[in-house]
Scaffold this active site. Structure first.
Site, PDB file in Angstrom:
ATOM      1  N   LYS A   2       0.911  -1.316   0.116  1.00 49.63           N
ATOM      2  CA  LYS A   2      -0.001   0.105  -0.086  1.00 49.63           C
ATOM      3  C   LYS A   2       0.764   1.198   0.128  1.00 49.63           C
ATOM      4  CE  LYS A   2      -3.491  -2.541   2.470  1.00 49.63           C
ATOM      5  NZ  LYS A   2      -4.323  -2.826   3.709  1.00 49.63           N
TER       6      LYS A   2
ATOM      7  N   GLN B 199      -5.218  -1.666   9.772  1.00 54.19           N
ATOM      8  CA  GLN B 199      -4.711  -2.930   9.209  1.00 54.19           C
ATOM      9  C   GLN B 199      -5.391  -4.045   9.987  1.00 54.19           C
ATOM     10  OE1 GLN B 199      -3.055  -3.465   6.150  1.00 54.19           O
ATOM     11  NE2 GLN B 199      -3.694  -5.647   6.335  1.00 54.19           N
TER      12      GLN B 199
ATOM     13  N   ASP C 195     -11.421   2.044   3.545  1.00 56.33           N
ATOM     14  CA  ASP C 195     -11.721   0.729   3.526  1.00 56.33           C
ATOM     15  C   ASP C 195     -12.996   0.280   3.065  1.00 56.33           C
ATOM     16  OD1 ASP C 195      -9.232  -0.973   3.342  1.00 56.33           O
ATOM     17  OD2 ASP C 195      -9.057  -1.185   5.530  1.00 56.33           O
TER      18      ASP C 195
END
Ligand code: NDP
Length: 297
Positions: free
Chosen positions: A54, A98, A121
């Site tokens: 990322k 995460q 997300d």
């Protein structure tokens, strides 16, 4: 029949090129570069690999990013206080925690703490709910990447029978929602299967579009697939391989070699859905910076 290969690497690069150009234009107008804050709790090696990918993608498209690494002993309150700090920080456009989190922390609770306007997300209940209502929202990156593949290859979804194998909150469920609910790109008749589905083949064999996200190596064999189906393999499974230097290889949830002989389109693993996930995260972060989804009133 031998299926056409859906090249996720190529399409992801096109998405990233578009984001790179849009970021340059945005910054060219005098705005600061979009900023993504990544929070990692603990030191899971796989999470570090994902964050590495990322971070490189951000650098590639001109998005700024930094990762805050927190001790795996952190309390829920301390973690939520860190998130709340970034929620109100005007220099932060996107926040990504995460997953997975250490077992003493509830991912639901933590995700709900993120400001939904920064939830790049697409996991916050506000975004999940708006997805179900077909309202503008941050869409979960992996299923959004699959929808982007359909768009690029002009694969029709509307009125098709789509079957999703896997019902997780981050892949299977939002995938089924996009396929069934989205007016612009979905409107398939959609079936969703999970561990309690009694006869998986009964469903998969009827799929015009079969999307597999179960995390089960080679779960789907040729005899479970309809002739001419579009087959999307989201699974990434690490299996031992003595012939490879690393000692392992990555395989999907679909037995690619047998299924490709029956399908009309198929994604490989790796190089199919995987690269799309990160590309869509870049797209979401730019949308957050521009406040395109949730304009300030
Ligand atoms: P989860 O383990 O969270 O969910 C798996 C889902 O599959 C669950 O809904 C489970 O059912 C269902 N399932 C498991 N076994 C079967 C079976 N035999 N038959 C039918 N359904 C089954 O995994 P994720 O959704 O997070 O990920 C799925 C796969 O996709 C993994 O391989 C993961 O590595 C990969 N992945 C790939 C990404 C990419 O970028 N390409 C991104 C994210 C994930 P139940 O709900 O009943 O438990």
């Amino acid at each position: 029949m031998s299926a056409e290969i859906i090249d996720g690497k190529k399409v992801a690069e096109l998405v990233r090129t578009r984001v790179r150009e849009d970021v340059a234009e945005w910054v060219g107008k005098g705005n600061r570069a979009p900023f993504l804050k990544v929070i990692l709790v603990g030191d899971d090696p796989a999470s570090r690999v994902y964050i590495g990918a990322k971070t490189r993608a951000c650098e590639d498209v001109g998005i700024e990013t930094s990762t805050e690494i927190l001790q795996d002993t952190i309390s829920a309150k301390e973690l939520k206080d860190v998130i709340r700090m970034y929620n109100t920080d005007d220099a932060v456009d996107g926040i990504l925690v995460q997953l997975p989190l250490p077992s003493h922390l509830s991912s639901h609770d933590v995700i709900e703490t993120i400001n939904h306007k920064k939830d790049v997300d697409g996991f916050h209940p506000m975004n999940v709910g708006r997805l179900a209502l077909d309202q503008p929202c941050f869409r979960s990156c992996t299923p959004a990447g699959v929808m982007e593949l359909f768009k690029y290859y002009s694969i029709a979804v509307k009125a098709k029978h789509a079957v999703v194998v896997g019902a997780s909150n981050i892949v299977g469920s939002p995938m089924a929602t996009m396929l069934s609910r989205e007016n612009s790109s979905g409107k398939a008749t959609t079936t969703i299967c999970h561990k309690y589905t009694r006869d998986l083949t009964l469903h998969t064999i009827n799929a015009d579009i079969l999307i597999v996200a179960a995390g089960q190596p080679h779960l789907i064999k040729a005899e479970m697939v309809k002739e001419g189906a579009v087959v999307i393999d989201v699974g990434i499974n690490r299996v031992a391989d003595e012939t490879s230097e690393k000692g392992y290889k990555l395989i999907g949830d679909v037995d690619f070699e047998s299924v490709r002989k029956k399908a009309s389109w198929i994604t490989p693993v790796p190089g199919g859905v995987g690269p799309m996930t990160v590309a869509m995260l870049m797209k979401n972060t730019l949308l957050a910076a521009k406040q395109s989804i949730y304009p300030t009133d």
